[in-house]
Design an enzyme around this catalytic site. Structure first.
Site, PDB file in Angstrom:
ATOM      1  N   ASP A   9       3.759  15.941  12.332  1.00  0.00           N
ATOM      2  CA  ASP A   9       3.824  15.737  10.879  1.00  0.00           C
ATOM      3  C   ASP A   9       2.419  15.812  10.273  1.00  0.00           C
ATOM      4  OD1 ASP A   9       5.186  15.393   8.484  1.00  0.00           O
ATOM      5  OD2 ASP A   9       5.026  13.201   8.537  1.00  0.00           O
ATOM      6  N   LEU A  65       0.811  -1.216   0.000  1.00  0.00           N
ATOM      7  CA  LEU A  65       0.000   0.000   0.000  1.00  0.00           C
ATOM      8  C   LEU A  65       0.846   1.269   0.000  1.00  0.00           C
ATOM      9  CD1 LEU A  65      -2.695  -1.043   2.636  1.00  0.00           C
ATOM     10  CD2 LEU A  65      -2.873  -1.148   0.148  1.00  0.00           C
ATOM     11  N   GLY A  66       2.057   1.178   0.493  1.00  0.00           N
ATOM     12  CA  GLY A  66       2.897   2.368   0.564  1.00  0.00           C
ATOM     13  C   GLY A  66       4.311   2.026   0.976  1.00  0.00           C
TER      14      GLY A  66
END
Length: 686
Positions: A384, A269-270
């Site tokens: 973040d 997915l990433g």
């Protein structure tokens, strides 16, 4: 007396002067002799002429990196690729340019190419970024099917890890009907999908079986297809249901098993600096989850991974992605999280059929604030917060969750916390200045997100990371024309968050009580759709920056903002061994015995005149120079002056000459490599 001058540890690109062809008489301005030298700004500085910062070529094409420069004296230069590899360019010694040619560019050729130029004053450098324009890589995951009903389904996938150097503009979605006799054929459902999710509403039969795949498109072309999805049987579809928040889990870290013992691992997915994320299904319950696998080779990385897992165990809120379990062993550290299938919020907003108004923006901001407020009550700061970490719960609703707590930290009373990491456009001034961070540090990031949400523009976006950071530290921003149709309450909301002093920013409680938040349900509020064009460009720029990479440390980013004309030599820690040796060898390449590119002319002058004899001397190390008259060393007096300029121009000046000044004048130059001599006759008459 002897006129001696030495230059040490230096090197320059030589520009020869054009000597005057007639005698130099009294009153003549000597700058004529060396005007081309003196036009340089600063003695001995290498000046890069019209430097190019970026070069883009297509895969397999010829790339030519050309860098011209101007300097004084001899030069040597070399190309360094990505701080390590030495690349051979075309640079004859003392020429004023260097050309590096790559006949057929391959992906390994991309990166930073720094030209190091050495002259008598030191080492100078200019860097050119070479990138390849090509088709995108194929999407990083196969399509995953969700929200399956008897007549429709939703596909979700992960975009390519590299966009080919040109932003991904569309996705092609293809379907294979497994019931047809020619089941090998793929039919195109759409070629203009703007997002990484797509709802299929036509061409599906209640008893049909299908597979799906996607391709990514940029300005260059279309990628190879992704991996195929699992076989989807429409008979298994049920009625659509509302997304439910999973029950909160108080788990114990599993130190005896691995993830694959309990879960099936599916598509990626990433990818990030931390490691990789995969889709998982539980082997017993078939529950879909996401697995974050940490790349933790050292003790520092292992400690950071354990820290994120322990912190996630404390966060149980519907607006924060939930941690469902963790596995820690010698060879593997992984965290199991709930699977959020809706994609990034901003990607959803730019979809053609999705409503984007100021009231809907209020809904998103309220949810973000509620999640952050819960964290702040536990003295945890995210550090973040940015658009890509705000994701939608599903592909149709407006519910969001905050993800990625890799940089989150817990504040402890009496222990100031300083960090030097984050994403340039979203970090607060105190992060860049390496000052203590606090809960208001997140509020700054929320203000930036809100600004972009309403306008599609980033308030602090500069042309480089260094410029962006400078704008942030100065808190320099303004409302652009996109805010002409935005309410004053929204502008006031942003203004009260983007305060340079963190103590002056609104808290989550104050932000949730702001008139903009409270007025969203009033009937008189406008529902005008906001322009999405700028947000599309913002997302394209973010994809270009990411290309599969994770958050960068601010220290590293500021180091990248080097000067083109800087005389700072690279340190051993910045360059690899091979590159260091190549740069050091430039000094050796400069070494040459003395020579006279230009020599003085014979002169005939009357008594009482002032005479100038000039020559240009080259050589490295810098030669020792002696003038002689009729083989005798010439002494400097009030009438006899010798000037040796930094550009190699040596001038002998004789004032009010007499008959006894007649004779042969010699200029003798020597270094340890050799010596050279030039001469001219002076005749003095009454």
């Amino acid at each position: 007396s002897l006129y001696l001058q030495k230059w040490y540890g230096c090197l320059v690109v030589c520009v020869h002067i054009v000597m005057v062809s007639r005698p130099v008489h009294d009153g003549l301005n000597l700058s004529i002799l060396s005007s081309s030298f003196l036009s340089l700004s600063g003695h001995g500085v290498v000046k890069f002429l019209d430097p190019v910062d970026k070069v883009q070529v297509r895969l397999g094409e010829r790339a030519q990196l050309y860098c011209s420069f101007r300097s004084l004296g001899p030069t040597a230069s070399c190309w360094i690729h990505d701080q390590e590899k030495v690349r051979k360019g075309s640079h004859p010694l003392n020429s004023n340019h260097n050309i590096l040619t790559i006949s057929e560019v391959l992906p390994v050729d991309t990166g930073r190419y720094s030209l190091f130029v050495r002259n008598h004053r030191g080492t100078f450098q200019h860097t050119i970024m070479l990138s390849i324009r090509d088709r995108p890589e194929r999407p990083a995951s196969c399509p995953f099917v969700s929200q399956l009903t008897p007549s429709s389904l939703v596909l979700s996938w992960c975009g390519p890890s590299y966009d080919g150097g040109s932003p991904v503009m569309d996705y092609v979605v293809e379907m294979q009907n497994l019931d047809q006799s020619e089941s090998g054929d793929w039919n195109e459902l759409t070629s203009q999908c703007k997002d990484t999710t797509y709802r299929v509403t036509s061409g599906l039969h209640p008893q049909g079986e299908y597979r799906f795949r996607v391709r990514a498109c940029n300005a260059i072309g279309v990628s190879e297809p992704s991996e195929e999805s699992d076989c989807i049987s429409m008979e298994t579809a049920g009625e659509p249901q509302e997304e439910e928040t999973p029950p909160y889990v108080d788990f114990i870290i599993d130190t005896t098993h691995k993830v694959k013992d309990h879960y099936n691992i599916h598509e990626k997915l990433g990818v990030g600096k931390f490691g990789q994320v995969f889709r998982l299904t539980h082997k017993e319950t078939s529950r879909v989850c996401a697995g974050k696998f940490y790349r933790a080779p050292g003790s520092k990385e292992k400690e950071a991974a354990r820290g994120e897992i322990e912190l996630m165990k404390q966060l149980h809120h519907p607006k924060l992605v939930q941690c469902l379990g963790a596995y820690i062993s010698r060879s593997e550290i992984a965290m199991i999280m709930e699977y959020v299938a809706g994609g990034e919020l901003f990607e959803r907003i730019v979809a053609e059929n999705f409503e984007h108004t100021e009231p809907t923006s209020v809904q998103y901001m309220r949810q973000i604030l509620e999640g952050v407020q819960y964290m702040h009550h536990k003295s945890i700061i995210h550090l973040d917060l940015k658009p890509e970490n705000i994701v939608c719960v599903n592909s149709t609703g407006t519910l969001i969750k905050i993800i990625d707590f890799g940089l989150a930290r817990k504040l402890e009373p009496g222990k100031p916390l300083r960090v030097m990491q984050g994403t340039p456009e979203f970090v607060a001034p105190e992060v860049i200045n390496y000052e203590p961070v606090a809960l208001p540090t997140d509020m700054w990031s929320i203000g930036v997100i809100c600004y972009i949400l309403l306008s599609g523009e980033s308030p602090f976006q500069g042309s480089t990371d260094a410029e962006t950071l400078a704008l942030i530290t100065a808190a320099s921003w303004e409302f652009d024309t996109e805010f002409d149709d935005i309410t004053d309450e929204a502008k006031d909301f942003i203004c009260k968050l983007l305060k340079k002093e963190k103590g002056a920013r609104m808290s989550c409680e104050q932000a949730l009580s702001h008139p903009w938040m409270l007025s969203s349900s009033l009937s008189h509020r406008g529902t005008k759709n906001l322009n999405k064009d700028k947000m599309k460009r913002f997302l394209a720029r973010q994809r270009w920056k990411k290309t599969g990479k994770a958050v960068l440390a601010l220290k590293r980013m500021t180091n990248l903002s080097h000067r083109s004309d800087g005389a700072d030599s690279p340190s051993n820690t910045e360059l690899g061994t091979e590159a260091c040796q190549a740069v050091r060898s430039l000094e050796q390449q400069l070494r040459s015995e003395p020579s006279f590119p230009q020599t003085p002319h014979d002169l005939t002058e009357p008594c009482g005149a002032n005479v100038h004899m000039a020559c240009v001397i080259e050589g490295y190390p810098e030669p020792e120079v002696v003038w002689l008259l009729n083989d005798e060393p010439l002494e400097e007096t009030e009438r006899v002056q010798i000037e040796y300029k930094e550009d190699g121009l040596c001038i002998l000046t004789l004032s009010c000459i007499q008959l006894e000044d007649s004779g042969i004048y010699e200029c003798h130059a020597s270094n340890y490599l050799g010596e050279a001599l030039c001469s001219a006759r002076l005749t003095v008459h009454r």
